[in-house]
Design an enzyme around this catalytic site. Structure first.
Site, short mmCIF file in Angstrom:
data_model
loop_
_atom_site.label_atom_id
_atom_site.label_comp_id
_atom_site.label_asym_id
_atom_site.label_seq_id
_atom_site.Cartn_x
_atom_site.Cartn_y
_atom_site.Cartn_z
N HIS A 216 -5.46 18.33 -11.52
CA HIS A 216 -6.02 19.42 -10.71
C HIS A 216 -6.11 20.65 -11.60
O HIS A 216 -5.36 20.80 -12.57
CB HIS A 216 -5.14 19.64 -9.47
CG HIS A 216 -5.35 18.58 -8.42
ND1 HIS A 216 -6.19 18.76 -7.35
CD2 HIS A 216 -4.88 17.32 -8.31
CE1 HIS A 216 -6.21 17.65 -6.61
NE2 HIS A 216 -5.41 16.75 -7.18
N CYS A 247 -4.50 18.80 -2.17
CA CYS A 247 -3.73 17.99 -1.23
C CYS A 247 -3.21 18.90 -0.12
O CYS A 247 -2.57 19.91 -0.41
CB CYS A 247 -2.58 17.31 -1.96
SG CYS A 247 -1.51 16.40 -0.83
P1 HMG Z 1 4.60 8.60 9.92
O1 HMG Z 1 4.40 9.54 11.03
O2 HMG Z 1 5.93 8.57 9.27
O3 HMG Z 1 4.16 7.10 10.28
O4 HMG Z 1 3.51 8.91 8.81
P2 HMG Z 1 4.60 6.09 11.37
O5 HMG Z 1 4.62 4.73 10.72
O6 HMG Z 1 5.85 6.56 12.09
O7 HMG Z 1 3.38 6.13 12.41
C1 HMG Z 1 3.07 7.30 13.13
C2 HMG Z 1 1.65 7.23 13.61
O8 HMG Z 1 0.76 7.15 12.49
C3 HMG Z 1 1.37 6.00 14.47
O9 HMG Z 1 0.37 6.37 15.39
C4 HMG Z 1 0.76 5.03 13.50
O10 HMG Z 1 -0.09 4.11 14.12
C5 HMG Z 1 -0.03 5.96 12.61
P3 HMG Z 1 0.76 6.75 16.92
O11 HMG Z 1 1.47 5.53 17.43
O12 HMG Z 1 1.66 7.94 16.82
O13 HMG Z 1 -0.57 7.03 17.53
N1 HMG Z 1 -0.24 5.41 11.26
C6 HMG Z 1 -1.45 5.24 10.73
N2 HMG Z 1 -2.69 5.53 11.17
C7 HMG Z 1 -3.72 5.21 10.35
N3 HMG Z 1 -3.57 4.66 9.13
C8 HMG Z 1 -2.35 4.37 8.67
C9 HMG Z 1 -1.23 4.66 9.48
N4 HMG Z 1 0.09 4.50 9.30
C10 HMG Z 1 0.68 4.95 10.42
N5 HMG Z 1 -2.22 3.83 7.45
C11 HMG Z 1 2.04 8.24 7.07
C12 HMG Z 1 3.45 8.15 7.62
C13 HMG Z 1 2.09 7.69 5.65
C14 HMG Z 1 1.12 7.39 7.93
C15 HMG Z 1 1.59 9.73 7.08
O14 HMG Z 1 2.57 10.51 6.48
C16 HMG Z 1 0.28 9.94 6.41
O15 HMG Z 1 -0.74 9.48 6.87
N6 HMG Z 1 0.26 10.69 5.25
C17 HMG Z 1 -0.95 10.84 4.52
C18 HMG Z 1 -0.83 11.95 3.57
C19 HMG Z 1 -2.08 12.06 2.77
O16 HMG Z 1 -3.08 11.38 2.97
N7 HMG Z 1 -2.03 12.99 1.76
C20 HMG Z 1 -3.14 13.24 0.92
C21 HMG Z 1 -3.44 12.13 -0.01
S1 HMG Z 1 -2.31 12.04 -1.38
C22 HMG Z 1 -2.99 13.12 -2.54
O17 HMG Z 1 -3.90 13.85 -2.26
C23 HMG Z 1 -2.43 13.08 -3.92
C24 HMG Z 1 -3.37 12.39 -4.93
O18 HMG Z 1 -4.64 13.01 -4.96
C25 HMG Z 1 -2.74 12.46 -6.32
C26 HMG Z 1 -2.28 13.88 -6.64
O19 HMG Z 1 -3.13 14.77 -6.82
O20 HMG Z 1 -1.06 14.06 -6.64
C27 HMG Z 1 -3.57 10.90 -4.58
MG MG Z 2 -5.17 14.76 -6.11
#
Ligand code: HMG
Ligand code: MG
Length: 312
Positions: A216, A247
């Site tokens: 970044h 992010c």
């Molecule tokens: P959680 O709340 O701990 O998950 O989140 P959970 O297992 O307890 O589930 C809670 C709810 O999320 C449930 O729905 C699940 O069905 C749903 P509800 O029953 O409440 O309606 N859920 C999902 N829905 C869709 N797809 C899934 C999924 N899993 C659970 N896969 C979780 C844990 C990981 C899901 C959450 O924290 C999350 O989605 N985080 C995403 C964060 C993210 O996307 N960040 C940005 C990307 S990373 C980034 O940018 C860095 C990178 O560019 C490299 C860098 O620059 O460092 C890659």
């Molecule tokens: Mg990134």
């Protein structure tokens, strides 16, 4: 030895759009992806299968992928040589990727406990436990898995990060079966000296062909950081058209290194990227016109120097 070609992974449709204040229309995202392909993108991180509550901007990933697949088939346009990947944090996300027939996914881990908790709501150990069923499903379905390792150069919550820890976690990701680990400077805090130092240590533990850089540009160092890694033999870099990115769970994170800025540098070094710089600049300008967003890429803003002057 430095390579004569590099692979740029276009992460704009995912890293770029996930951080936008407003969710863009799926049709616009599809148009963007098609334009990036036309400009030369060979690998695109197209979206994320994550919780829509956590990242609402990525909630339409399935729809976007289906629409892109339809467009590419419907128009007879070849998708030969173009690969798509999506972020997947757990089994639930992996099942969505499989339903769409994706042949590549990216898991994402953190080098610090605090960032892991903020970004994916679990410890580093728990995140690796969640990756296991993803890897099992991937193997069974012949899906390639890439990994991102966030905050490898510094964490917004914990400050400096031990190089030994980054090396250990990157090695663990390779051990799980990831074909490549993208070492991420999530908040754009690294400098070329730090990149040189960390990648030298990584190379001792992991073949350089399995390493990639994800920088970044928060402090304007991303291009120098890419160059430092490239000089050590790294051939794969993540970038985002126009320099979009960030992010939502990393305060202070701004855009990724801009694809056109990278292509400008590599064109000058006679290193092939597969992109047309002119077409890439047009993609960024098109996006600016369509969204009213001003993109940070320096190359897009300044234009190219041609024999008869600047083309903007
Ligand atoms: P959680 O709340 O701990 O998950 O989140 P959970 O297992 O307890 O589930 C809670 C709810 O999320 C449930 O729905 C699940 O069905 C749903 P509800 O029953 O409440 O309606 N859920 C999902 N829905 C869709 N797809 C899934 C999924 N899993 C659970 N896969 C979780 C844990 C990981 C899901 C959450 O924290 C999350 O989605 N985080 C995403 C964060 C993210 O996307 N960040 C940005 C990307 S990373 C980034 O940018 C860095 C990178 O560019 C490299 C860098 O620059 O460092 C890659
Ligand atoms: Mg990134």
């Amino acid at each position: 030895m430095s390579a004569k070609h590099v692979e740029l992974v276009e992460v704009g449709p995912r890293d770029g759009l996930q951080n936008e204040k407003i969710s863009l229309d799926s049709a616009l995202k599809v148009e963007l992806v098609l334009k990036l392909i036309a400009a030369g993108a060979k690998k695109i991180e197209i979206g994320s299968f994550v919780s829509p509550t956590w990242v609402p901007q990525m909630a339409d990933t399935s729809r976007v992928i289906k629409m892109v697949q339809d467009q590419l088939t419907g128009t007879g346009r070849s998708r030969k040589g173009v690969e798509f990947a999506a972020l997947v944090p757990n089994r639930q996300g992996m099942n969505q990727a499989l339903d769409l027939g994706l042949k590549e996914v990216a898991i994402f881990a953190s080098a610090t406990e605090s960032f892991s908790k903020k970004n994916i709501n679990c410890s580093i150990k728990e995140s690796f436990d969640r990756f296991i069923p993803v890897m099992v499903l991937a193997k069974k379905n012949h899906v390639k898995v890439r990994a991102h390792l966030s905050v490898s150069f510094g964490c917004p919550y914990e400050g400096s990060v031990s190089e030994a820890k980054v090396v250990r976690l990157a090695k663990k990701l390779v051990g799980l079966g990831c074909y490549q680990v993208s070492i991420a400077d999530t908040i754009g805090v690294a400098n070329a000296g730090q990149v040189d130092s960390l990648f030298r240590k990584l190379k001792v533990a992991i073949p350089v062909a399995k390493l990639a850089g994800h920088f970044h540009n928060t402090r304007g160092q991303a291009l120098a950081n890419v160059f430092a890694a490239y000089k050590l033999g790294v051939k794969v870099f993540d970038s985002s058209f126009g320099g979009l990115g960030g992010c939502p769970y990393a305060p202070g994170a701004s855009g990724n290194v801009a694809t056109e800025d990278l292509v400008y540098m590599f064109d000058g070094l006679k290193v092939k990227t597969g992109y047309s710089i002119k077409e890439l600049i047009e993609v960024s300008k098109w996006f600016e016109n369509r969204t009213g967003r001003i993109l940070p890429s320096m190359v897009s803003r300044a234009g190219l120097l041609m024999p008869k002057g600047i083309i903007e």
